[in-house]
Design a protein around this motif. Structure first.
Motif, mmCIF file in Angstrom:
data_model
loop_
_atom_site.group_PDB
_atom_site.id
_atom_site.type_symbol
_atom_site.label_atom_id
_atom_site.label_comp_id
_atom_site.label_asym_id
_atom_site.label_seq_id
_atom_site.Cartn_x
_atom_site.Cartn_y
_atom_site.Cartn_z
ATOM 1 N N VAL A 172 0.843 -1.206 0.000
ATOM 2 C CA VAL A 172 0.000 0.000 0.000
ATOM 3 C C VAL A 172 0.880 1.259 0.000
ATOM 4 N N ILE A 173 1.918 1.244 0.828
ATOM 5 C CA ILE A 173 2.801 2.421 0.930
ATOM 6 C C ILE A 173 3.406 2.740 -0.444
ATOM 7 N N ALA A 174 3.850 1.698 -1.155
ATOM 8 C CA ALA A 174 4.509 1.908 -2.457
ATOM 9 C C ALA A 174 3.557 2.487 -3.501
ATOM 10 N N ARG A 175 2.260 2.367 -3.288
ATOM 11 C CA ARG A 175 1.287 2.948 -4.225
ATOM 12 C C ARG A 175 1.125 4.451 -4.060
ATOM 13 N N HIS A 176 1.708 5.010 -2.978
ATOM 14 C CA HIS A 176 1.483 6.424 -2.664
ATOM 15 C C HIS A 176 2.791 7.142 -2.348
ATOM 16 N N PRO A 177 3.704 7.188 -3.328
ATOM 17 C CA PRO A 177 5.029 7.740 -3.010
ATOM 18 C C PRO A 177 4.985 9.205 -2.566
ATOM 19 N N ALA A 178 3.964 9.947 -2.952
ATOM 20 C CA ALA A 178 3.913 11.358 -2.565
ATOM 21 C C ALA A 178 3.397 11.546 -1.143
ATOM 22 N N ARG A 179 2.680 10.596 -0.619
ATOM 23 C CA ARG A 179 2.122 10.811 0.728
ATOM 24 C C ARG A 179 2.615 9.832 1.772
ATOM 25 N N LEU A 180 3.227 8.720 1.359
ATOM 26 C CA LEU A 180 3.674 7.717 2.326
ATOM 27 C C LEU A 180 5.110 7.310 2.028
ATOM 28 N N ARG A 181 5.889 7.130 3.090
ATOM 29 C CA ARG A 181 7.257 6.656 2.907
ATOM 30 C C ARG A 181 7.600 5.675 4.017
ATOM 31 N N ALA A 182 8.151 4.537 3.662
ATOM 32 C CA ALA A 182 8.594 3.565 4.666
ATOM 33 C C ALA A 182 9.937 4.045 5.201
ATOM 34 N N SER A 183 9.945 4.623 6.391
ATOM 35 C CA SER A 183 11.181 5.221 6.907
ATOM 36 C C SER A 183 11.951 4.283 7.825
ATOM 37 N N VAL A 184 11.236 3.346 8.469
ATOM 38 C CA VAL A 184 11.885 2.366 9.343
ATOM 39 C C VAL A 184 11.327 0.987 9.006
ATOM 40 N N LEU A 185 12.210 0.026 8.781
ATOM 41 C CA LEU A 185 11.765 -1.357 8.577
ATOM 42 C C LEU A 185 12.397 -2.221 9.664
ATOM 43 N N ALA A 186 11.588 -3.034 10.337
ATOM 44 C CA ALA A 186 12.107 -3.883 11.412
ATOM 45 C C ALA A 186 11.652 -5.312 11.216
ATOM 46 N N ALA A 187 12.557 -6.245 11.549
ATOM 47 C CA ALA A 187 12.244 -7.671 11.416
ATOM 48 C C ALA A 187 12.914 -8.448 12.538
ATOM 49 N N GLY A 188 12.571 -9.716 12.642
ATOM 50 C CA GLY A 188 13.088 -10.560 13.715
ATOM 51 C C GLY A 188 14.498 -11.064 13.429
ATOM 52 N N ARG A 189 14.640 -11.924 12.413
ATOM 53 C CA ARG A 189 15.954 -12.519 12.181
ATOM 54 C C ARG A 189 16.295 -12.742 10.717
ATOM 55 N N ASN A 190 15.343 -12.553 9.816
ATOM 56 C CA ASN A 190 15.585 -12.871 8.411
ATOM 57 C C ASN A 190 16.263 -11.696 7.691
ATOM 58 N N VAL A 191 17.611 -11.715 7.714
ATOM 59 C CA VAL A 191 18.385 -10.600 7.155
ATOM 60 C C VAL A 191 18.197 -10.484 5.645
ATOM 61 N N GLU A 192 18.199 -11.632 4.964
ATOM 62 C CA GLU A 192 18.086 -11.579 3.499
ATOM 63 C C GLU A 192 16.788 -10.900 3.078
ATOM 64 N N ALA A 193 15.691 -11.276 3.747
ATOM 65 C CA ALA A 193 14.400 -10.671 3.399
ATOM 66 C C ALA A 193 14.394 -9.183 3.738
ATOM 67 N N LEU A 194 14.996 -8.822 4.859
ATOM 68 C CA LEU A 194 15.020 -7.404 5.250
ATOM 69 C C LEU A 194 15.873 -6.599 4.274
ATOM 70 N N LEU A 195 17.010 -7.166 3.863
ATOM 71 C CA LEU A 195 17.864 -6.455 2.891
ATOM 72 C C LEU A 195 17.119 -6.252 1.566
ATOM 73 N N ALA A 196 16.395 -7.266 1.144
ATOM 74 C CA ALA A 196 15.651 -7.134 -0.122
ATOM 75 C C ALA A 196 14.624 -6.009 -0.007
ATOM 76 N N LEU A 197 13.980 -5.895 1.140
ATOM 77 C CA LEU A 197 13.004 -4.815 1.324
ATOM 78 C C LEU A 197 13.700 -3.450 1.352
ATOM 79 N N CYS A 198 14.900 -3.407 1.930
ATOM 80 C CA CYS A 198 15.648 -2.137 1.964
ATOM 81 C C CYS A 198 16.005 -1.694 0.534
ATOM 82 N N HIS A 199 16.353 -2.639 -0.302
ATOM 83 C CA HIS A 199 16.632 -2.333 -1.717
ATOM 84 C C HIS A 199 15.430 -1.664 -2.361
ATOM 85 N N THR A 200 14.271 -2.232 -2.123
ATOM 86 C CA THR A 200 13.069 -1.761 -2.811
ATOM 87 C C THR A 200 12.560 -0.451 -2.225
ATOM 88 N N HIS A 201 12.571 -0.358 -0.878
ATOM 89 C CA HIS A 201 11.851 0.753 -0.231
ATOM 90 C C HIS A 201 12.761 1.854 0.311
#
Ligand code: NAD
Ligand code: MG
Length: 412
Positions: free
Chosen positions: A25-54
């Motif tokens: 949903v956030i990615a559909r609204h780049p002018a009004r929403l921005r993912a500024s903090v991403l947090a996860a438990g232990r899956n580094v690969e998945a978190l890194l992939a999200l950091c690339h995108t967002h």
């Protein structure tokens, strides 16, 4: 480019099911929403992939041993995202100016500290982590009131009620007095019935983790999927609704509705009943929370009722699914009872998913824990956390003592 009115959103549990829906949903609204903090438990690969995108400003991993891989991965990718690790770092980011909106979507009691931090800091709190309300509902809603946080529930049922109450001009985000202002008489939470709807208790004895997580209507993480199969999810939601909307258990009904199109209903003193309908897709609830009071695109199609045809309702089977009854009992007992229920259930679900106990041992373990550890007054966070820890120790000992019977033949 983000404008001055861009919402800075912290997505806690970013690598999970709710996290994925939120980021969509956030990615559909780049002018009004921005993912500024991403947090996860232990899956580094998945978190890194999200950091690339967002491209968030901050990425947080809970597991300390995973931190070097996160920092190195961000550096290697040439991203400016700062790496952090641990609960204290997460709580500080949630409370600080890195975000104005927090999506609390960590699973289980592990989400309590960050959810409380967001409430105290007066953030817009999109609350998916229902376990934190079950464990410490009074403290959490009090923290939100004193901190000035607006809670928007991100559970489809509670989000539905939030929307229905809003049409009655009640301040549904603020549980204080909402009932009086809305002329609310009672609410009905709908339940899909889960993958085992219609089965007798005996037919549930041999069900496997793989069968339990195969939900007929919703795609969700493993813990909530098992909770849906036992109906404990609905029990947790009854307690959640009590805290969010200020209703006693007696005024909270549960209707099994297999189509999962009516997400919940609100009955007012004048005889009106309002319901919210939509396809079973959490992006709708998330868009309500992210855009409120405006409506924003979520990517979810509208509902074609002619294509679905039937809407059916039936009472829950408390004999086959005693977890719902246990949750009502814990709510009525009050104090630390819901915290004990939640902790025992978390241990039981985890053991079931690991193939250590059978499906029927989940309610048996929760019932035994509630009977063995009488509820005390929930006068502080320390008391609640002690009850949580005590119930976990009791539940682990119950399993170790072999009360669940021989190890399941069925594997996850
Ligand atoms: P999930 O298992 O898919 O994701 C859980 C997330 O929490 C993951 O990102 C994981 O890394 C993170 N996490 C786990 N332990 C952590 C810790 N100690 N510190 C930081 N992060 C941690 O679960 P989900 O289905 O997305 O559910 C998340 C929450 O939302 C649950 O409380 C659930 O009850 C609630 N919820 C989910 C849905 C749904 O449709 N999935 C609907 C309503 C409510
Ligand atoms: Mg729900």
């Amino acid at each position: 480019m983000p404008s001055a009115t861009t919402r800075e959103v912290a997505v806690l549990g970013a690598t999970g099911s709710i996290g994925a829906s939120a980021l969509d949903v956030i990615a559909r609204h780049p002018a009004r929403l921005r993912a500024s903090v991403l947090a996860a438990g232990r899956n580094v690969e998945a978190l890194l992939a999200l950091c690339h995108t967002h491209r968030p400003r901050h990425a947080v991993i809970a597991e300390a041993s995973a931190f070097p891989a996160l920092r190195a991965g961000l550096q290697d990718a040439g991203l400016d995202t700062q790496a952090h690790c641990g609960e204290a770092a997460l709580d500080a980011l949630v409370a600080g100016d890195a975000c104005d909106t927090v999506i609390a979507a960590i699973v289980g009691a592990a989400g309590l500290a960050s959810t409380l931090a967001a409430a105290r800091a007066g953030k817009r709190l999109l609350l998916a982590n229902k376990e934190s309300l079950v464990l410490a509902g009074e403290l959490l809603t009090a923290a939100a009131r004193s901190g000035g946080a607006r809670i928007v529930p991100i559970d489809s049922e509670h989000n539905a009620i939030f929307q229905c109450l809003a049409t009655a001009r009640a301040d549904a985000g603020n549980p204080d007095g909402a009932r009086a202002r809305a002329g609310l008489r009672r609410i009905f939470l709908t339940a899909s019935g889960g993958p085992f709807r219609g089965r007798s208790r005996e037919q549930l004895r041999e069900v496997t983790p793989a069968q339990a997580v195969a939900h007929p209507k919703w795609s969700m993480g493993p813990k909530i999927s098992v909770d849906s199969a036992t109906l404990m999810n609905k029990g947790l939601e009854v307690i959640e609704a009590h805290h969010l909307f200020g209703l006693p258990g007696a005024d909270i009904g549960v209707l099994v509705h297999p189509q999962s199109l009516v997400h919940s209903l609100v009955e007012f003193v004048d005889g009106s009943t309002l319901a919210q309908l939509g396809l079973p897709d959490m992006r709708t609830a998330l868009a309500v929370g992210l855009g409120w009071p405006e409506r924003i695109e979520s990517g979810v199609a509208g509902l074609d009722l002619l294509a679905h045809g039937r809407l059916e309702f039936e009472p829950p089977d408390l004999e086959a699914f005693p977890c719902l009854r246990l949750a009502f009992a814990a709510l009525a007992a009050g104090g630390t009872a819901p915290a004990l229920l939640n902790a025992a259930n978390e241990v039981a679900v985890s053991a079931f998913l690991q193939g250590r106990i059978g499906f029927l041992s989940i309610p048996a373990l929760v019932e035994d824990t509630l009977a063995a550890l009488p509820a005390a007054a929930a006068d502080s966070l320390d008391t609640l956390l002690a009850a949580d820890a005590h119930a976990r120790r009791h539940a682990e000992a119950w399993i170790a003592a072999g009360h669940a019977g021989p190890r399941m033949s069925a594997q996850p």
